[in-house]
Design a protein around this motif. Structure first.
Motif, PDB file in Angstrom:
ATOM      1  N   LEU A 170       0.381  11.147 -10.393  1.00 20.63           N
ATOM      2  CA  LEU A 170      -0.358  12.401 -10.259  1.00 20.63           C
ATOM      3  C   LEU A 170       0.527  13.600 -10.597  1.00 20.63           C
ATOM      4  O   LEU A 170       0.125  14.483 -11.365  1.00 20.63           O
ATOM      5  CB  LEU A 170      -0.927  12.539  -8.844  1.00 20.63           C
ATOM      6  CG  LEU A 170      -1.683  13.829  -8.554  1.00 20.63           C
ATOM      7  CD1 LEU A 170      -2.949  13.899  -9.401  1.00 20.63           C
ATOM      8  CD2 LEU A 170      -2.008  13.927  -7.071  1.00 20.63           C
ATOM      9  N   VAL A 171       1.721  13.625 -10.050  1.00 22.38           N
ATOM     10  CA  VAL A 171       2.642  14.734 -10.339  1.00 22.38           C
ATOM     11  C   VAL A 171       2.998  14.747 -11.823  1.00 22.38           C
ATOM     12  O   VAL A 171       3.059  15.815 -12.449  1.00 22.38           O
ATOM     13  CB  VAL A 171       3.904  14.637  -9.455  1.00 22.38           C
ATOM     14  CG1 VAL A 171       4.977  15.603  -9.915  1.00 22.38           C
ATOM     15  CG2 VAL A 171       3.549  14.893  -7.998  1.00 22.38           C
ATOM     16  N   SER A 172       3.202  13.577 -12.413  1.00 24.78           N
ATOM     17  CA  SER A 172       3.522  13.505 -13.844  1.00 24.78           C
ATOM     18  C   SER A 172       2.383  14.043 -14.694  1.00 24.78           C
ATOM     19  O   SER A 172       2.611  14.768 -15.671  1.00 24.78           O
ATOM     20  CB  SER A 172       3.834  12.064 -14.249  1.00 24.78           C
ATOM     21  OG  SER A 172       4.979  11.600 -13.576  1.00 24.78           O
ATOM     22  N   VAL A 173       1.155  13.697 -14.331  1.00 22.55           N
ATOM     23  CA  VAL A 173      -0.007  14.187 -15.075  1.00 22.55           C
ATOM     24  C   VAL A 173      -0.124  15.703 -14.940  1.00 22.55           C
ATOM     25  O   VAL A 173      -0.376  16.409 -15.926  1.00 22.55           O
ATOM     26  CB  VAL A 173      -1.296  13.476 -14.599  1.00 22.55           C
ATOM     27  CG1 VAL A 173      -2.541  14.170 -15.113  1.00 22.55           C
ATOM     28  CG2 VAL A 173      -1.276  12.017 -15.033  1.00 22.55           C
ATOM     29  N   ILE A 174       0.089  16.222 -13.746  1.00 19.44           N
ATOM     30  CA  ILE A 174       0.004  17.669 -13.530  1.00 19.44           C
ATOM     31  C   ILE A 174       1.082  18.396 -14.330  1.00 19.44           C
ATOM     32  O   ILE A 174       0.806  19.400 -14.999  1.00 19.44           O
ATOM     33  CB  ILE A 174       0.096  18.006 -12.026  1.00 19.44           C
ATOM     34  CG1 ILE A 174      -1.164  17.526 -11.313  1.00 19.44           C
ATOM     35  CG2 ILE A 174       0.308  19.500 -11.805  1.00 19.44           C
ATOM     36  CD1 ILE A 174      -1.088  17.584  -9.799  1.00 19.44           C
ATOM     37  N   VAL A 175       2.300  17.887 -14.296  1.00 19.41           N
ATOM     38  CA  VAL A 175       3.389  18.518 -15.055  1.00 19.41           C
ATOM     39  C   VAL A 175       3.101  18.439 -16.554  1.00 19.41           C
ATOM     40  O   VAL A 175       3.287  19.423 -17.283  1.00 19.41           O
ATOM     41  CB  VAL A 175       4.750  17.880 -14.703  1.00 19.41           C
ATOM     42  CG1 VAL A 175       5.840  18.322 -15.666  1.00 19.41           C
ATOM     43  CG2 VAL A 175       5.136  18.215 -13.270  1.00 19.41           C
ATOM     44  N   VAL A 229       0.843  -1.203   0.000  1.00 26.92           N
ATOM     45  CA  VAL A 229       0.000   0.000   0.000  1.00 26.92           C
ATOM     46  C   VAL A 229       0.878   1.253   0.000  1.00 26.92           C
ATOM     47  O   VAL A 229       0.593   2.222  -0.715  1.00 26.92           O
ATOM     48  CB  VAL A 229      -0.967  -0.015   1.202  1.00 26.92           C
ATOM     49  CG1 VAL A 229      -1.747   1.282   1.302  1.00 26.92           C
ATOM     50  CG2 VAL A 229      -1.904  -1.212   1.114  1.00 26.92           C
ATOM     51  N   VAL A 230       1.942   1.234   0.785  1.00 28.53           N
ATOM     52  CA  VAL A 230       2.880   2.364   0.805  1.00 28.53           C
ATOM     53  C   VAL A 230       3.501   2.537  -0.580  1.00 28.53           C
ATOM     54  O   VAL A 230       3.580   3.651  -1.114  1.00 28.53           O
ATOM     55  CB  VAL A 230       3.973   2.153   1.876  1.00 28.53           C
ATOM     56  CG1 VAL A 230       5.039   3.234   1.796  1.00 28.53           C
ATOM     57  CG2 VAL A 230       3.355   2.110   3.269  1.00 28.53           C
ATOM     58  N   LEU A 231       3.914   1.433  -1.181  1.00 23.42           N
ATOM     59  CA  LEU A 231       4.505   1.474  -2.514  1.00 23.42           C
ATOM     60  C   LEU A 231       3.501   1.990  -3.542  1.00 23.42           C
ATOM     61  O   LEU A 231       3.835   2.850  -4.370  1.00 23.42           O
ATOM     62  CB  LEU A 231       5.003   0.082  -2.906  1.00 23.42           C
ATOM     63  CG  LEU A 231       5.757  -0.042  -4.219  1.00 23.42           C
ATOM     64  CD1 LEU A 231       7.009   0.814  -4.196  1.00 23.42           C
ATOM     65  CD2 LEU A 231       6.108  -1.496  -4.481  1.00 23.42           C
ATOM     66  N   ALA A 232       2.278   1.508  -3.475  1.00 30.71           N
ATOM     67  CA  ALA A 232       1.239   1.972  -4.401  1.00 30.71           C
ATOM     68  C   ALA A 232       0.978   3.463  -4.217  1.00 30.71           C
ATOM     69  O   ALA A 232       0.757   4.187  -5.197  1.00 30.71           O
ATOM     70  CB  ALA A 232      -0.044   1.172  -4.186  1.00 30.71           C
ATOM     71  N   GLY A 233       1.026   3.938  -2.985  1.00 30.04           N
ATOM     72  CA  GLY A 233       0.853   5.369  -2.733  1.00 30.04           C
ATOM     73  C   GLY A 233       1.946   6.200  -3.372  1.00 30.04           C
ATOM     74  O   GLY A 233       1.682   7.270  -3.932  1.00 30.04           O
ATOM     75  N   HIS A 234       3.167   5.708  -3.311  1.00 30.89           N
ATOM     76  CA  HIS A 234       4.276   6.424  -3.946  1.00 30.89           C
ATOM     77  C   HIS A 234       4.098   6.478  -5.463  1.00 30.89           C
ATOM     78  O   HIS A 234       4.299   7.527  -6.085  1.00 30.89           O
ATOM     79  CB  HIS A 234       5.609   5.762  -3.595  1.00 30.89           C
ATOM     80  CG  HIS A 234       6.134   6.172  -2.265  1.00 30.89           C
ATOM     81  ND1 HIS A 234       5.708   5.590  -1.102  1.00 30.89           N
ATOM     82  CD2 HIS A 234       7.034   7.111  -1.914  1.00 30.89           C
ATOM     83  CE1 HIS A 234       6.336   6.152  -0.088  1.00 30.89           C
ATOM     84  NE2 HIS A 234       7.143   7.079  -0.549  1.00 30.89           N
TER      85      HIS A 234
END
Length: 127
Positions: A116-121, A105-110
């Motif tokens: 998300l950051v890639s899509v925003i950029v 779950v931690v890995l999936a969150g990362h």
């Protein structure tokens, strides 16, 4: 006087096991991370210096050697990021309401945050 015998170690001992090889590749990836930072700083400097400087930077960037280095750097940056994220569940012990959050779950969150950051950029660049 006698000395203790030391068996010679092969030069590429680390290439024989996948885990050692990945470790060494991750370590060498730092060189390409540094190159990427320097390249980005050169880009920012060129943009700040005006149109002519930016066009010279684009000419420099179109050099096949620079393109090749950037492609190799991109591959090593991906390796660096993936191995870094792979270590995150071991480094981050997260508890919610007294229960430990599974490493997956931690890995999936990362990875979700990375996406998300890639899509925003990408949206900012293409808008």
């Amino acid at each position: 006087m006698t000395s203790t015998y030391r068996r010679p170690v092969a030069r590429y001992w680390w290439a024989k096991r996948r885990s050692y090889l990945l470790f060494m590749l991750r370590e060498i990836s730092c060189v390409f991370v540094a190159w990427s930072v320097a390249y980005l700083l050169l880009l920012v400097n060129a943009v700040g210096a005006g149109r002519d400087s930016y066009l010279r930077f684009l000419d420099f960037s179109a050099n096949p050697a620079v393109v090749a280095v950037n492609v190799v750097a991109w591959i090593f940056l991906l390796l660096h990021a993936v191995t870094w994220f792979g270590l995150a569940p071991r480094a981050i012990v997260l508890h919610i309401r007294g229960n430990r959050v599974p490493g997956r779950v931690v890995l999936a969150g990362h990875y979700a945050a990375w996406l998300l950051v890639s899509v925003i950029v990408a949206w900012m660049v293409t808008s």
